[in-house]
Design a protein around this motif. Structure first.
Motif, mmCIF file in Angstrom:
data_model
loop_
_atom_site.group_PDB
_atom_site.id
_atom_site.type_symbol
_atom_site.label_atom_id
_atom_site.label_comp_id
_atom_site.label_asym_id
_atom_site.label_seq_id
_atom_site.Cartn_x
_atom_site.Cartn_y
_atom_site.Cartn_z
ATOM 1 N N GLY A 306 0.796 -0.992 -0.194
ATOM 2 C CA GLY A 306 -0.037 -0.141 0.151
ATOM 3 C C GLY A 306 0.912 1.301 -0.085
ATOM 4 N N VAL A 307 2.221 1.194 0.202
ATOM 5 C CA VAL A 307 2.854 2.414 0.413
ATOM 6 C C VAL A 307 3.559 2.704 -1.226
ATOM 7 N N PRO A 308 3.204 3.879 -1.734
ATOM 8 C CA PRO A 308 3.484 4.065 -3.070
ATOM 9 C C PRO A 308 4.860 3.538 -3.439
ATOM 10 N N ALA A 309 4.939 2.808 -4.578
ATOM 11 C CA ALA A 309 6.373 2.559 -5.171
ATOM 12 C C ALA A 309 6.988 3.634 -6.202
ATOM 13 N N GLY A 310 8.310 3.738 -5.947
ATOM 14 C CA GLY A 310 8.866 4.716 -6.749
ATOM 15 C C GLY A 310 8.511 6.020 -6.729
ATOM 16 N N LEU A 311 8.123 6.402 -5.385
ATOM 17 C CA LEU A 311 7.672 7.908 -5.143
ATOM 18 C C LEU A 311 8.488 8.621 -4.429
ATOM 19 N N THR A 312 8.987 9.847 -4.964
ATOM 20 C CA THR A 312 9.604 10.617 -4.238
ATOM 21 C C THR A 312 8.931 11.786 -3.564
ATOM 22 N N ASP A 313 8.819 11.728 -2.133
ATOM 23 C CA ASP A 313 8.020 12.896 -1.734
ATOM 24 C C ASP A 313 8.611 13.938 -1.198
ATOM 25 N N TRP A 314 8.034 14.909 -1.451
ATOM 26 C CA TRP A 314 8.991 16.117 -1.673
ATOM 27 C C TRP A 314 8.568 16.993 -0.200
ATOM 28 N N ARG A 315 7.486 16.531 0.655
ATOM 29 C CA ARG A 315 7.170 17.292 1.590
ATOM 30 C C ARG A 315 8.410 17.353 2.530
ATOM 31 N N MET A 316 8.221 18.137 3.659
ATOM 32 C CA MET A 316 8.964 18.502 4.637
ATOM 33 C C MET A 316 8.709 17.442 5.608
ATOM 34 N N ALA A 317 9.683 16.544 5.949
ATOM 35 C CA ALA A 317 9.437 15.247 6.709
ATOM 36 C C ALA A 317 10.122 15.358 8.180
ATOM 37 N N GLU A 318 9.805 15.163 9.041
ATOM 38 C CA GLU A 318 10.470 14.985 10.482
ATOM 39 C C GLU A 318 10.565 13.623 11.236
ATOM 40 N N LEU A 343 2.881 10.485 7.544
ATOM 41 C CA LEU A 343 3.521 10.769 6.365
ATOM 42 C C LEU A 343 2.966 9.988 5.146
ATOM 43 N N LEU A 344 2.137 9.026 5.357
ATOM 44 C CA LEU A 344 1.550 8.259 4.227
ATOM 45 C C LEU A 344 0.068 8.789 3.781
ATOM 46 N N ALA A 345 -0.270 9.824 4.552
ATOM 47 C CA ALA A 345 -1.288 10.694 4.423
ATOM 48 C C ALA A 345 -1.075 11.888 3.521
ATOM 49 N N PRO A 346 -1.962 12.686 2.742
ATOM 50 C CA PRO A 346 -1.552 13.802 2.026
ATOM 51 C C PRO A 346 -0.916 14.680 3.086
ATOM 52 N N ALA A 347 0.044 15.570 2.415
ATOM 53 C CA ALA A 347 0.793 16.320 3.343
ATOM 54 C C ALA A 347 -0.075 17.549 3.718
ATOM 55 N N PRO A 348 -0.180 17.991 4.954
ATOM 56 C CA PRO A 348 -0.843 19.215 5.473
ATOM 57 C C PRO A 348 -0.119 20.427 4.958
ATOM 58 N N PRO A 349 -0.725 21.671 4.910
ATOM 59 C CA PRO A 349 0.167 22.779 4.588
ATOM 60 C C PRO A 349 1.585 22.968 5.240
ATOM 61 N N GLU A 350 1.535 22.801 6.558
ATOM 62 C CA GLU A 350 2.593 22.979 7.388
ATOM 63 C C GLU A 350 3.898 22.017 7.006
ATOM 64 N N ARG A 351 3.343 21.108 6.038
ATOM 65 C CA ARG A 351 4.657 20.130 5.494
ATOM 66 C C ARG A 351 4.743 20.235 4.091
ATOM 67 N N GLY A 353 2.962 22.603 1.741
ATOM 68 C CA GLY A 353 2.616 23.924 1.060
ATOM 69 C C GLY A 353 3.916 24.921 0.821
ATOM 70 N N PRO A 354 3.598 25.992 0.129
ATOM 71 C CA PRO A 354 4.802 26.602 -0.075
ATOM 72 C C PRO A 354 5.647 27.405 1.238
ATOM 73 N N ASP A 355 4.737 27.396 2.510
ATOM 74 C CA ASP A 355 5.342 27.736 3.823
ATOM 75 C C ASP A 355 5.621 26.681 4.697
ATOM 76 N N ALA A 356 5.975 25.647 3.963
ATOM 77 C CA ALA A 356 6.156 24.311 4.822
ATOM 78 C C ALA A 356 7.613 24.476 5.781
ATOM 79 N N ALA A 357 7.575 23.825 6.924
ATOM 80 C CA ALA A 357 8.901 24.448 7.783
ATOM 81 C C ALA A 357 8.787 23.262 8.865
ATOM 82 N N VAL A 358 10.229 22.996 9.223
ATOM 83 C CA VAL A 358 10.571 21.982 9.947
ATOM 84 C C VAL A 358 11.349 22.698 11.317
ATOM 85 N N VAL A 359 11.306 21.953 12.469
ATOM 86 C CA VAL A 359 11.897 22.677 13.693
ATOM 87 C C VAL A 359 12.929 21.494 14.057
#
Length: 456
Positions: A306-318, A343-351, A353-359
C-alpha cells in the motif's frame, strides 16, 4: 497538533489516561501488519546514492527506496542519540519530552526517559503486538529506558551478530501468528569508522596520516582547519563511506532472510537515522550539538504493502512523524499528545505547502527553523542568530542575519520559532539520571560519548 501551555493540568491528566497499561485490554488483531523500524545511527542522507551521492555506498537501500517512498527533505528534530530516538519513538519534540534538554543548567546528559512519555513499543504491545528490539548498546541501553514496551530488548556489538540475533528472535516469537514490531538499531556507521578489513578498502583509502579511531576523531573534533590536511579528511570520509557500504550489505542480508521467513509478506519497513555526521563543513568532526544540514538531514525510506512504489515525496518530513505514521498504518489511533503527522497521508500545509517548515533543536542550547529556502539558527547561550538562504548557499557559509535587506526574514522566523516554543505542552518535570556501571561507562567511551563544554 497545537496545544497551548495554559492547558498543562488538563494535558497531564490526558497523559495519565493515555499511558500504556491504563486502559482496558484490547483484542488482538492478527491481520495487522508486521513493522520493521531500522535506525542506522549517524547516517547522513547525502552519503547515500538515492540522495545524490556519487559513490555507490548504498545499492540495497537505494533499491529499497525505488520500491517504496523516500523523502529527500527529511530532518531530525534534536541532536544526540538518546533524545533523537525518544522523539522517533514517541512522536514528541524534545521541547516536550525534555530528555537531555537542560544543557544550560549544567545537567549531565544521562537522562532516563520520563515514565509518562509513551513509547511506540509500549503502544504496540498494548495493541497485541509482539515487540522485539535489537540494539547496539551505549546510548540505546535499557539504563535510559529504551527497553520499555519490548518483550525482548537485547544488544550485540557487531552488525553480523545483530542480524543473527534479530532473526533468532523472530523465529522464536512468530509461532502464535500475532503481528510483530521489530526495532533494529546499529552503530555500524557511527565512529570509529572501522568496518571489516575487506570493506575498509572498498573505496580506497586516501593517504591520510590518521586512522578513523574515536581517539583521533575526537582529537580534531573542533580544530579541523588548524590540524588536518586534505588527505587526512579524505581518509576519514573513505572510512565512513566504507562503513555505510558494509551496513548496506548487512541490511541486504537481513532482508533476504526476512523474506525467507515470510516476515516481509505483510510488513511496513521504515529506515532512517538519528542524526548525521560532520566532516569539516563547519570546522569540526563527529556530531557536535550544532544544527547544520550535515547533522540534521537524514534518510527516510518507507516500504510496504500500500505504500506508493517509486515515489519521491518532497514534503518536509520530520523524525517526530515516524511513530504517528507507523500507528496510522497499523490502524491504531495515535495518542492525543503525539505531535507528528502521518507521512502516508496527504501532506498538510505545514509540511507540503509553500510555507512548509520543520524545527530542530539541541536541547535548550540551539533552535532551528528550516523552510525550503531559508534556515534560521538561534544560539540561546551566545545570544546569536544565523540566517542562511539555502537556495543560494546550501553549504550554510554566509550568515545573512544582520544584512539590512534580510532583517524582516530573520525577525519573522524568530517570531515563528518563539510561537512554536510557546505552543509545546508542559509535562511535569521527571528528570532522573541513569545509574551507570563501570561497564556502561566503558561502552560509552568506546563509542566516543564523552561530553564537551556546551556547543562542542
Amino acid at each position: 497538533m497545537t496545544i497551548l501551555r495554559g492547558m498543562a493540568a488538563a494535558l497531564f491528566l490526558l497523559f495519565l489516561a493515555a499511558a500504556p497499561g491504563c486502559g482496558p485490554d484490547r483484542p488482538v488483531v492478527k491481520d495487522r501488519p508486521n513493522i520493521l523500524l531500522i535506525s542506522l545511527d549517524t547516517l547522513r542522507a547525502d552519503h547515500l546514492g538515492c540522495y545524490g551521492y556519487a559513490r555507490d555506498t548504498s545499492p540495497f537501500l537505494d533499491s529499497l527506496a525505488r520500491r517504496g517512498t523516500y523523502f529527500p527533505s527529511a530532518f531530525i528534530n534534536t541532536l544526540g542519540t538518546t533524545p533523537s530516538h525518544v522523539t522517533m519513538l514517541s512522536s514528541l519534540y524534545q521541547e516536550t519530552h525534555r530528555v537531555e534538554y537542560h544543557h544550560l543548567e549544567g545537567q549531565t546528559a544521562f537522562d532516563v526517559i520520563p515514565g509518562m512519555v509513551a513509547l511506540l513499543p509500549e503502544v504496540l504491545k498494548e495493541e497485541g503486538y509482539v515487540t522485539l528490539g535489537v540494539h547496539g548498546g551505549g546510548r540505546m541501553s535499557p539504563k535510559f529506558g529504551f527497553d520499555r514496551g519490548f518483550g525482548e530488548y537485547v544488544w550485540r556489538r557487531s552488525l553480523g551478530g545483530q542480524v543473527e540475533l534479530m532473526l533468532e528472535l523472530l523465529a522464536q516469537h512468530r509461532a502464535d501468528g500475532r503481528p510483530v514490531f521489530a526495532f533494529f538499531h546499529t552503530y555500524e556507521v557511527h565512529a570509529p569508522y572501522l568496518p571489516p578489513d575487506h570493506h575498509r578498502v572498498h573505496f580506497g583509502l586516501a593517504a591520510g596520516r590518521y586512522e578513523a579511531t574515536v581517539e583521533n576523531l575526537r582529537s580534531f573534533k573542533t580544530s579541523v582547519q588548524e590540524h588536518l590536511q586534505e588527505q587526512d579528511m579524505a581518509r576519514f570520509v573513505d572510512s565512513y563511506d566504507a562503513g555505510i557500504r558494509y551496513a548496506d550489505e548487512g541490511m541486504k542480508g537481513l532482508f533476504v532472510r526476512l523474506k525467507q521467513l515470510g516476515f516481509l509478506d505483510n510488513c511496513l519497513v521504515v529506515v532512517t537515522a538519528d542524526h548525521g555526521e560532520e566532516f569539516g563543513e563547519h570546522g569540526g568532526l563527529l556530531h557536535r550539538v550544532l544544527n547544520y544540514e550535515e547533522l540534521i538531514h537524514v534518510p527516510l525510506i518507507i516500504n510496504g504493502p500500500g505504500v506508493p512504489a517509486g515515489l519521491t515525496d518532497w514534503r518536509m518530513a520530520e523524525e517526530v512523524d515516524i511513530t504517528r505514521t507507523i500507528l496510522s498504518y497499523a490502524g491504531i489511533e495515535p495518542r492525543p499528545e503525539m505531535e507528528g503527522f502521518d507521512l502516508l497521508a496527504p501532506a498538510p500545509p505545514e509540511r507540503g505547502g509553500p510555507d512548509a517548515a520543520v524545527v530542530a533543536q539541541a536541547g535548550n542550547l540551539r533552535y532551528t527553523l528550516r523552510t525550503r529556502e531559508w534556515k534560521l539558527i538561534q544560539n540561546i547561550q551566545q545570544d546569536r542568530v544565523e540566517l542562511f538562504n539555502l537556495t543560494r548557499d546550501p553549504a550554510e557559509q554566509r550568515n545573512l542575519a544582520h544584512h539590512r535587506r534580510h532583517r524582516w526574514q530573520r525577525d519573522a522566523m524568530l517570531r515563528t520559532l518563539e510561537r512554536w516554543k510557546s505552543e509545546r505542552m508542559i509535562l511535569p518535570d521527571e528528570r532522573q539520571q541513569a545509574e551507570l556501571t563501570g561497564d556502561d561507562i566503558d561502552m560509552l567511551k568506546e563509542l566516543g560519548y564523552v561530553y564537551d563544554d556546551a556547543g562542542n
